[in-house]
Design a protein around this motif. Structure first.
Motif, short mmCIF file in Angstrom:
data_model
loop_
_atom_site.label_atom_id
_atom_site.label_comp_id
_atom_site.label_asym_id
_atom_site.label_seq_id
_atom_site.Cartn_x
_atom_site.Cartn_y
_atom_site.Cartn_z
N CYS A 1 13.88 93.51 -6.78
CA CYS A 1 12.51 94.06 -7.39
C CYS A 1 11.27 93.27 -7.06
N PHE A 2 11.43 92.11 -6.71
CA PHE A 2 10.41 91.43 -6.48
C PHE A 2 9.71 91.34 -5.06
N ILE B 1 17.93 87.23 -16.50
CA ILE B 1 17.21 87.19 -14.98
C ILE B 1 18.49 86.92 -13.99
N CYS C 1 17.49 96.95 -6.52
CA CYS C 1 16.14 97.63 -6.98
C CYS C 1 16.37 99.09 -6.71
N VAL D 1 19.08 84.65 -20.44
CA VAL D 1 20.26 84.22 -19.60
C VAL D 1 19.78 84.33 -17.98
N TRP D 2 20.47 83.50 -17.09
CA TRP D 2 20.15 83.47 -15.80
C TRP D 2 21.58 83.43 -15.10
N GLU E 1 28.19 83.09 -11.80
CA GLU E 1 27.66 81.90 -12.85
C GLU E 1 26.82 82.63 -13.76
N ILE E 2 26.76 82.35 -15.21
CA ILE E 2 25.97 82.69 -16.15
C ILE E 2 25.52 81.21 -17.10
N ARG E 3 24.11 81.35 -17.07
CA ARG E 3 23.52 80.01 -17.82
C ARG E 3 22.84 80.66 -18.96
N ALA F 1 16.18 88.25 -23.02
CA ALA F 1 16.01 88.33 -21.33
C ALA F 1 17.05 87.88 -20.48
N THR G 1 19.60 86.21 -10.13
CA THR G 1 19.45 85.78 -8.72
C THR G 1 20.80 85.98 -7.83
N GLY H 1 19.68 82.36 -3.78
CA GLY H 1 18.67 82.04 -4.61
C GLY H 1 17.49 83.04 -4.99
N GLU H 2 17.48 84.01 -4.36
CA GLU H 2 16.45 85.02 -4.48
C GLU H 2 16.65 85.72 -6.03
N VAL H 3 15.34 85.82 -6.39
CA VAL H 3 15.37 86.53 -7.80
C VAL H 3 15.52 87.96 -7.57
N PHE I 1 14.73 91.41 -13.31
CA PHE I 1 14.55 91.05 -14.63
C PHE I 1 14.97 92.06 -15.53
#
Lengths: 133, 133
Positions: B119-120, B35, B112, B99-100, B89-91, B33, B37, B42-44, B47
């Protein structure tokens, strides 16, 4: 797999993407993706799954419920750990197969089973993982 | 399914959760998966999914690559729309199956396919969907 709880199916793409009817698109296992961020800091806390029952319970109670794929059961986050996630807002994405919840974790304020505040406690840097809050 | 690109498999749970070796746990379809942002708000934003090739390309280029399940191919986000996602950054999460990424979308700044920034763009309120940026 039919959802256990009665969400409708969107009749077409326009309804799915622009309608006001909640019509989650569950995958072959009956699941949608769920992202939880901290309502105050914006930090991504965790990523997990919801089935129809988990989504319905989340909406009904205002506390995040997931579906545990490892235990194959409804998972009321925090029921044992105290890390209940109080819902500030819940959104769904364009094709209704992922939700984004802004939550406030109760208890010790954490979300991860490792004890970290967020599950995403490692940055990928030069191909290695570095722990960083 | 073996990943197309050579990521190792963690030998045990401790290595998976606390090691410094990137050992993504791809699912039965070879995916993890992802994600994204917005690095500044900080907005998502979205996904989606990554296979091993998409993750490797993302790390190599500093621009988000996904795997399109509908087109069954590597997807360099923004290659046609201009909405390239530059990685800040990637976590990776505790069990290395999500991953985020904190990104800065290029082009018109959106993410989107509907034209929305994120998309949200719909909040679930009293069981209905309400568009809100």
């Amino acid at each position: 797999m039919r959802p256990m709880t009665g969400f409708p199916t969107a009749p077409d793409t326009h309804a799915l993407e622009h309608g006001d009817v909640l019509a989650p698109k569950f995958d072959a296992s009956g699941l949608i993706a769920a992202i939880a961020t901290h309502a105050d800091t914006g930090e991504v806390l965790m990523f997990a799954w919801m089935n129809a029952e988990a989504l319905a319970k989340t909406l009904e109670t205002g506390e995040a419920h997931y579906f545990s794929r490892s235990r194959n059961e409804l998972w009321h986050k925090g029921a044992t750990s105290g890390q209940v996630q109080k819902l500030a807002e819940i959104r769904i994405d364009c094709d209704q197969d992922a939700v984004w919840m802004k939550v406030r974790p109760q208890g010790d304020g954490g979300a991860c089973h490792t004890g970290a505040r967020s599950c995403f406690y490692r940055v990928i840097e030069n191909g290695r993982l570095v722990e960083r809050s």
